[in-house]
Design an enzyme around this catalytic site. Structure first.
Site, short mmCIF file in Angstrom:
data_model
loop_
_atom_site.label_atom_id
_atom_site.label_comp_id
_atom_site.label_asym_id
_atom_site.label_seq_id
_atom_site.Cartn_x
_atom_site.Cartn_y
_atom_site.Cartn_z
N ASN A 45 0.85 -1.20 0.00
CA ASN A 45 0.00 0.00 0.00
C ASN A 45 0.88 1.24 0.00
O ASN A 45 1.98 1.26 0.58
CB ASN A 45 -1.03 -0.01 1.14
CG ASN A 45 -0.45 -0.17 2.52
OD1 ASN A 45 0.59 -0.78 2.72
ND2 ASN A 45 -1.14 0.37 3.52
N GLU A 58 -2.96 -4.63 -3.08
CA GLU A 58 -3.47 -5.53 -4.14
C GLU A 58 -3.47 -4.82 -5.49
O GLU A 58 -3.05 -5.36 -6.50
CB GLU A 58 -4.89 -5.99 -3.82
CG GLU A 58 -5.03 -6.79 -2.54
CD GLU A 58 -5.27 -5.93 -1.31
OE1 GLU A 58 -4.71 -4.82 -1.23
OE2 GLU A 58 -6.01 -6.38 -0.42
N1 THU Z 1 -5.26 -1.55 2.50
C1 THU Z 1 -4.68 -2.34 1.57
O1 THU Z 1 -3.60 -2.04 1.05
N2 THU Z 1 -5.29 -3.50 1.25
C2 THU Z 1 -6.40 -3.98 1.87
O2 THU Z 1 -6.84 -5.07 1.55
C3 THU Z 1 -7.07 -3.18 2.89
C4 THU Z 1 -6.52 -1.83 3.13
C5 THU Z 1 -4.55 -0.31 2.89
C6 THU Z 1 -5.17 0.98 2.46
C7 THU Z 1 -4.61 1.93 3.49
O3 THU Z 1 -3.31 2.34 3.09
C8 THU Z 1 -4.46 1.09 4.75
O4 THU Z 1 -4.46 -0.26 4.30
C9 THU Z 1 -5.55 1.31 5.77
O5 THU Z 1 -6.80 1.18 5.20
#
Ligand code: THU
Length: 144
Positions: A45, A58
Site C-alpha cells: 500500500n 493488491e
Molecule cells: N489496504 C490495503 O492495502 N489493502 C487492503 O486489503 C485493505 C486496506 C490499505 C489501504 C490503506 O493504506 C491502509 O491499508 C488502511 O486502510
C-alpha cells in the site's frame, strides 16, 4: 496451484509488506500476485498526505503486472496489519480491489489467499468474496 506453492506466495506477500508506505494509517499491507505464466508481481500500500490518492497493496500488484503486459492471473496472497503488531489477523481485500480483480480474473478459479502467518492462511475464490460481480462479460451481453 502450479509451480509456486501457496506458502511460497504468502512469503512473497510478507516480503512486499516490508515496503509499505503507510505513514498515516500505520496499517501495512503486502500482496503477491501469481500470473498464469509463473511470474509473481508484488505490491504494497502507498498512502498519500491527501489521503484519497492512496493505493492498496493488491491494486499496486495488479497495476504493476498489467503495466508489464501481464493480464492472466491465478492467485493473490495478501497480508496486512498495524505496524509493530505481533500477531496479524487476516486482511480481506477492499471492495475496490475486488472489483479490479473482477476485471482480470476468472471469478470461479482465481484464488485469494488471506494469511495471518507463513503457515496460517485461508484461500477463497473471487466468486466467494465478490458474489455476482460485474465484469467485462456483463458488457458483452446483448440487452434482453
Ligand atoms: N489496504 C490495503 O492495502 N489493502 C487492503 O486489503 C485493505 C486496506 C490499505 C489501504 C490503506 O493504506 C491502509 O491499508 C488502511 O486502510
Amino acid at each position: 496451484m502450479n509451480r509456486l506453492t501457496e506458502e511460497g506466495l504468502v512469503l512473497l506477500a510478507f516480503e512486499a509488506r516490508k515496503k509499505a508506505y503507510a505513514p498515516y494509517s500505520h496499517f501495512q499491507v503486502g500482496a503477491a500476485l501469481l500470473a498464469a505464466d509463473g511470474q509473481v508481481f508484488q505490491g504494497c500500500n502507498i498512502e498519500n498526505a491527501a489521503y484519497t490518492p492512496s493505493n492498496c497493496a493488491e491494486r499496486t500488484a495488479f497495476f504493476n503486472a498489467v503495466s508489464e503486459g501481464v493480464r492472466d492471473f491465478t492467485a493473490i496472497a495478501i497480508v496486512g496489519g498495524k505496524k509493530g503488531q505481533g500477531e496479524l489477523s487476516c486482511c480481506p481485500p477492499c471492495g475496490v480491489c475486488r472489483q479490479v480483480m473482477m476485471e482480470f480474473c476468472r471469478p470461479d478459479s482465481f484464488r485469494i489467499i488471506l494469511a495471518k502467518s507463513r503457515t496460517e492462511y485461508k484461500s477463497y475464490t473471487l466468486d466467494e468474496l465478490l458474489p455476482m460481480g460485474f465484469g467485462p462479460e456483463n458488457l458483452q451481453k446483448s440487452p434482453e
